[in-house]
Enzyme design. Structure first.
Site, PDB file in Angstrom:
ATOM      1  N   GLU B  90       0.804  -1.235   0.000  1.00  0.00           N
ATOM      2  CA  GLU B  90       0.000   0.000   0.000  1.00  0.00           C
ATOM      3  C   GLU B  90       0.828   1.270   0.000  1.00  0.00           C
ATOM      4  O   GLU B  90       0.559   2.200  -0.750  1.00  0.00           O
ATOM      5  CB  GLU B  90      -0.933   0.041   1.220  1.00  0.00           C
ATOM      6  CG  GLU B  90      -2.259  -0.652   1.026  1.00  0.00           C
ATOM      7  CD  GLU B  90      -2.142  -2.153   1.116  1.00  0.00           C
ATOM      8  OE1 GLU B  90      -1.048  -2.656   1.441  1.00  0.00           O
ATOM      9  OE2 GLU B  90      -3.153  -2.833   0.862  1.00  0.00           O
ATOM     10  N   HIS B 159     -10.616  -5.003  10.335  1.00  0.00           N
ATOM     11  CA  HIS B 159     -11.170  -4.763   9.001  1.00  0.00           C
ATOM     12  C   HIS B 159     -12.464  -3.964   9.042  1.00  0.00           C
ATOM     13  O   HIS B 159     -13.219  -3.977   8.080  1.00  0.00           O
ATOM     14  CB  HIS B 159     -11.423  -6.099   8.282  1.00  0.00           C
ATOM     15  CG  HIS B 159     -10.165  -6.795   7.868  1.00  0.00           C
ATOM     16  ND1 HIS B 159      -9.327  -7.394   8.764  1.00  0.00           N
ATOM     17  CD2 HIS B 159      -9.603  -6.960   6.653  1.00  0.00           C
ATOM     18  CE1 HIS B 159      -8.293  -7.924   8.123  1.00  0.00           C
ATOM     19  NE2 HIS B 159      -8.435  -7.674   6.839  1.00  0.00           N
TER      20      HIS B 159
END
Lengths: 397, 360
Positions: B90, B159
């Site tokens: 990322e 998450h």
């Protein structure tokens, strides 16, 4: 007698005419013309260690008189500009961060000599040298350091945030500029414009994870990115041996080919960068260059720079490997220029830097009306909350 | 009319054109049912077609058709150059996207979920958001960071975080949070056309939800302005301000409350930053009561900001009760269904809070 006088007048007015004192005080008239100088010479440069490459940059570099004087001018300007910044910082006219580049001039000058103005460059926070080589005047750099409206970023960026066309700063977060540089290279590839991006980082940043992420993607996608590690041997106060399990920074890209370059020799840097740029432009993908260089100042102006290294070490580099002296001696010993010429250049640069400092200390600070501008691009004006609910400030693009 | 209806039931897919063909004496506004996922897909497809500088990068966006199938079909249509699969890095690919934006392209950088954006948050804030200001307007960064945000179903603590407050805190960013399919399409198109960094917070639980999309919204030039909230339902007794999935909750709560004679005005924020305070104030000055509803944690959240802004503005004097915030529970998201269900606002929580605020 008239002939003699007229000849003397012609000689006295000739630009290459110098009066040279002799030891016993007598004066001798000496005349030199351009025809006396060697227009071009070939110099041996240090062989570069290579990683995953069949061959490296050439072992010889051609230098013309004009090029030599230009490189000298550039390096000397950067040197004097940085020393002036040192002075202004100690007078508290510059505040905050100030990371000086003196000692490393051959890197900036050599790289710029090898790439095109249409190529791209991004570096970290020790950026004043690159800001200059990428086209920003000394005046605008010093005025940015002193936080005035005439600064290249109108006083809003400071030392680490100066920008110019094809120059993406000046970046304060260690290592963050490396993925940015790979992205710029992606844009070059995407647009098919045959340009490259030079992405610089230091030995301290060389251990950052995001570098390896960038190497991976650049190699996968064959991005035209020249990753350059300016290894000045210290990441702030930590020597490279204490920070890196492997100090062969040119090899750290693993599957990315690399070369290790003498970063104190502007010709070596230039030839290596040319080699690297050709590699990228031919579609072979990224390449890493490690420039072995040295900074005379500490990490920043708040670091005296002698607690983690000896004064003797600094002095030794200054006397044996100074990039500006090396170039000057090369040119003098090959009769490519005269001492007087160098002196003239020095005088001119001193004046330029002095004038720039004068501007940087007298130019007004940015007006408060500018405070909230430049939040968004191409946006209608918006309101920005001030420090309390009754203060509403205006922001324009 | 009957024959066209039969035609619709039989063929299904050509329903729209069938209706159009039959009604030759006047043109009816033709609405279609489109899921949020398809609306996002359409937005990206149209913008990719419109401007060749636009491209999409992220994990699994190309050959996998998108982790949540949002980019389905795009790689087949546009190829490797415009739709780029990245490694699971990322910080690296977000930085690459920002660099590409600085050098003249218009990237859409997808985070598989915004939880992973934390790995790249330095690039979003320090490299993207602040650069235009630091460069005094010399260097703009036309980039969109998009992906699902907030709670999903059973994906547990790492998450499920909502990042509206985190990104909404930072000057230099625009932060958008669509609810319906129209929101998704119009706002994503605006975000891509915007010359500034936009954080586009989607919601995974909304991807499969169909909405009616007006004919106007089916146009390739349909955009919704960033920074403007929408009143989804008019009401006189109380204002409900919310964003993303909880707009549905508020509308459902409003339907239930209407039966008891309480008329709620539901405002869909659409944009978190810049916040459309005027729309909220106008409503509060009418209803005199305010409840904010969000999925994120309460402390330093979107609701907290709305409370502060209302107090600082003209609407404060119109309040008949303090503002109430309905938020996620102040804990990391648990896994077990009963625990998860009780960690986020439910319709009954909205109804309860409305009644408490109205003191009924």
């Amino acid at each position: 007698l008239k002939v003699i006088i007229r000849t003397l007048m012609v000689l006295l007015n000739h630009p290459d005419f110098i009066l040279m004192p002799l030891y016993d005080g007598a004066r001798v008239v000496v005349s030199r013309s351009f025809a006396d100088f060697t227009p071009q010479a070939s110099f041996d440069i240090k062989k570069c260690d290579v990683h995953r490459l069949e061959e490296g940059p050439p072992l010889k570099a051609e230098l013309t008189r004009e090029q030599g004087l230009q490189y000298y001018r550039i390096m000397q300007t950067v040197r004097r500009m940085e020393l002036k910044a040192d002075q202004l910082y100690k007078q508290k006219i510059i505040r905050g961060f100030c990371h000086l580049y003196d000692g490393q001039e051959a890197c900036a000058a050599g790289i710029e000599a090898a790439i095109n103005p249409s190529d791209h460059l991004i570096t970290a926070y020790r950026a004043h040298g690159y800001t200059y080589t990428r086209g920003v005047s000394v005046k605008e750099i010093l005025a940015e350091l002193t936080g005035r409206k005439g600064g290249v970023a109108k006083g809003k960026g400071g030392s680490m945030h100066m920008y110019a066309p094809r120059f993406y700063g000046g970046n304060g977060i260690v290592g963050a500029q490396v993925p940015l540089g790979a992205g710029i290279a992606l844009a070059c590839q995407y647009q098919g414009n045959d340009q490259v991006c030079v992405t610089l980082y230091g030995d301290g940043a060389a251990n950052q994870g995001q570098l390896f992420e960038s190497f991976n993607m650049a190699a996968l996608w064959k991005l035209p990115c020249i990753f350059i590690c300016e290894n000045n041997q210290y990441g702030m106060g930590t020597s490279m041996e204490r920070a890196s399990a492997s100090t062969d920074y040119y090899k750290r890209g693993d599957f990315v080919p690399g070369i290790r370059v003498d970063g104190m020799d502007v010709l070596c840097v230039r030839e290596a960068t040319k080699f690297a740029a050709d590699h990228c432009r031919s579609g072979k993908g990224p390449i890493i260059m490690e420039l072995q260089t040295y900074r005379y100042h500490g990490h920043s102006m708040s670091d005296p720079g002698v607690s983690y290294r000896t004064r003797e070490e600094i002095q030794e580099v200054r006397s044996k490997s100074d990039p500006i002296s090396m170039l000057k001696e090369r040119m003098l010993s090959n009769n490519m220029a005269s001492i007087e010429e160098f002196k003239e250049i020095d005088v001119a640069i001193r004046k330029e830097v002095e004038d720039a400092a004068q501007f940087a200390t007298s130019d007004p600070e940015p007006p408060l009306e500018e405070l909230c501008n430049h939040i968004f691009h191409n946006n209608p004006p918006l309101e920005v909350r001030g420090t309390n609910p009754w203060v509403t400030l205006k922001s324009v693009s | 009319m009957a024959s066209s209806l039969r035609c619709f039931l039989r063929t299904g897919k050509n329903a729209v054109s069938a209706l159009q063909r039959r009604e030759f004496h006047r043109t009816l506004p033709v609405a279609v049912q489109v899921t949020v996922r398809d609306a996002l897909n359409q937005a990206m497809d149209e913008e990719l077609e419109r401007d060749e500088r636009v491209f999409l990068l992220g994990e699994e966006v190309a050959q996998y058709d998108g982790a949540y199938k949002v980019s389905r079909g795009l790689w087949k249509k546009y190829g490797d150059k415009r739709i780029i699969d990245t490694p699971i890095t990322e910080m690296g690919f977000a930085g690459i996207a920002v660099g590409a934006a600085m050098a003249g392209l218009r990237p859409i950088c997808e985070f598989m979920t915004f939880n992973f954006s934390m790995q790249a948050i330095d690039q979003v804030i320090n490299s993207a958001a602040k650069t235009y200001y630091m460069s005094a307007g010399q260097q703009s960064v036309p980039i969109v960071f998009r992906g699902p945000n907030g709670a999903s179903a059973g994906v547990a603590a790492q998450h499920s975080q909502c990042f509206a407050a985190w990104y909404g805190h930072c000057p230099g960013l625009k932060v958008v949070s669509p609810w319906s399919a129209e929101d998704a399409k119009g706002l994503l198109k605006s975000a891509i056309r915007d010359d500034n960094p936009v954080v586009f917070l989607e919601n995974e639980l909304m991807y499969g939800v169909p909405f009616e999309m007006s004919e106007e919204s089916q146009s390739k030039d349909f955009t919704i302005p960033i920074g403007k909230a929408k009143v989804e339902r008019q009401g006189n007794h109380i204002t409900l301000v919310t964003h993303s999935r909880y707009v549905s909750h508020c509308l459902d709560a409003a339907a239930v409350l209407a039966k008891e004679g309480i008329e709620c005005e539901v405002i869909n924020l659409r944009t978190i930053r810049p916040l459309d305070v005027e729309s909220i104030e106008t409503s509060v000055m009418k209803t005199n009561h305010l409840v904010t509803v969000e999925g994120g944690w309460p402390q330093y959240g979107v609701g907290a900001e709305i409370c502060a802004r209302i107090m600082e503005g003209p609407a404060f004097n119109y309040l008949d009760a303090p503002v109430t915030r309905v938020t996620g529970v102040d804990i990391p998201m648990p896994y077990a269904k009963i625990l998860e269900d009780n960690s986020v606002p439910q319709i009954k929580d909205v109804i309860f809070s409305v009644k408490k605020t109205l003191n009924v």
